[in-house]
Design a protein around this motif. Structure first.
Motif, mmCIF file in Angstrom:
data_model
loop_
_atom_site.group_PDB
_atom_site.id
_atom_site.type_symbol
_atom_site.label_atom_id
_atom_site.label_comp_id
_atom_site.label_asym_id
_atom_site.label_seq_id
_atom_site.Cartn_x
_atom_site.Cartn_y
_atom_site.Cartn_z
ATOM 1 N N ARG A 39 -110.375 -67.468 -29.910
ATOM 2 C CA ARG A 39 -110.231 -66.353 -30.859
ATOM 3 C C ARG A 39 -111.587 -65.777 -31.240
ATOM 4 N N LYS A 40 -112.562 -66.654 -31.479
ATOM 5 C CA LYS A 40 -113.916 -66.187 -31.817
ATOM 6 C C LYS A 40 -114.503 -65.389 -30.669
ATOM 7 N N TRP A 90 -101.849 -64.202 -29.712
ATOM 8 C CA TRP A 90 -102.990 -64.627 -30.533
ATOM 9 C C TRP A 90 -102.821 -66.065 -30.997
ATOM 10 N N SER A 91 -101.604 -66.442 -31.317
ATOM 11 C CA SER A 91 -101.342 -67.794 -31.822
ATOM 12 C C SER A 91 -101.518 -68.858 -30.732
ATOM 13 N N GLU A 92 -101.484 -68.435 -29.470
ATOM 14 C CA GLU A 92 -101.653 -69.377 -28.368
ATOM 15 C C GLU A 92 -103.119 -69.716 -28.106
ATOM 16 N N LEU A 93 -104.030 -68.930 -28.670
ATOM 17 C CA LEU A 93 -105.450 -69.162 -28.453
ATOM 18 C C LEU A 93 -105.988 -70.183 -29.449
ATOM 19 N N ASN A 94 -106.925 -71.001 -28.976
ATOM 20 C CA ASN A 94 -107.551 -71.929 -29.917
ATOM 21 C C ASN A 94 -108.660 -71.196 -30.676
ATOM 22 N N ARG A 104 -114.911 -57.961 -28.719
ATOM 23 C CA ARG A 104 -114.482 -56.646 -29.212
ATOM 24 C C ARG A 104 -115.586 -55.925 -29.965
ATOM 25 N N LEU A 105 -116.552 -56.653 -30.520
ATOM 26 C CA LEU A 105 -117.649 -56.026 -31.250
ATOM 27 C C LEU A 105 -118.686 -55.387 -30.325
#
Length: 53
Positions: free
Chosen positions: A25-26, A17-21, A32-33
């Motif tokens: 992430r958005k 997750w930390s590797e994504l900008n 997922r929604l």
């Protein structure tokens, strides 16, 4: 949380997750929604775009 959702979450966290900008992430959060049918439609669309001709 269903077993399938837990597997999906675990697999996405394996990416890091930390590797994504912020934009990535958005995208993941919005993806997922969506319901399963919409997710599959998007995946099929991306597959067509990315498949070499």
């Amino acid at each position: 949380m269903s077993v399938m959702k837990k597997v999906d979450v675990d697999q996405s966290e394996a990416i890091g997750w930390s590797e994504l900008n912020e934009r990535e992430r958005k995208f993941v959060l919005l993806f997922r929604l969506l319901d399963e049918v919409s997710q599959k439609d998007i995946i099929r669309f991306l597959d067509v775009l990315l498949t070499p001709k």
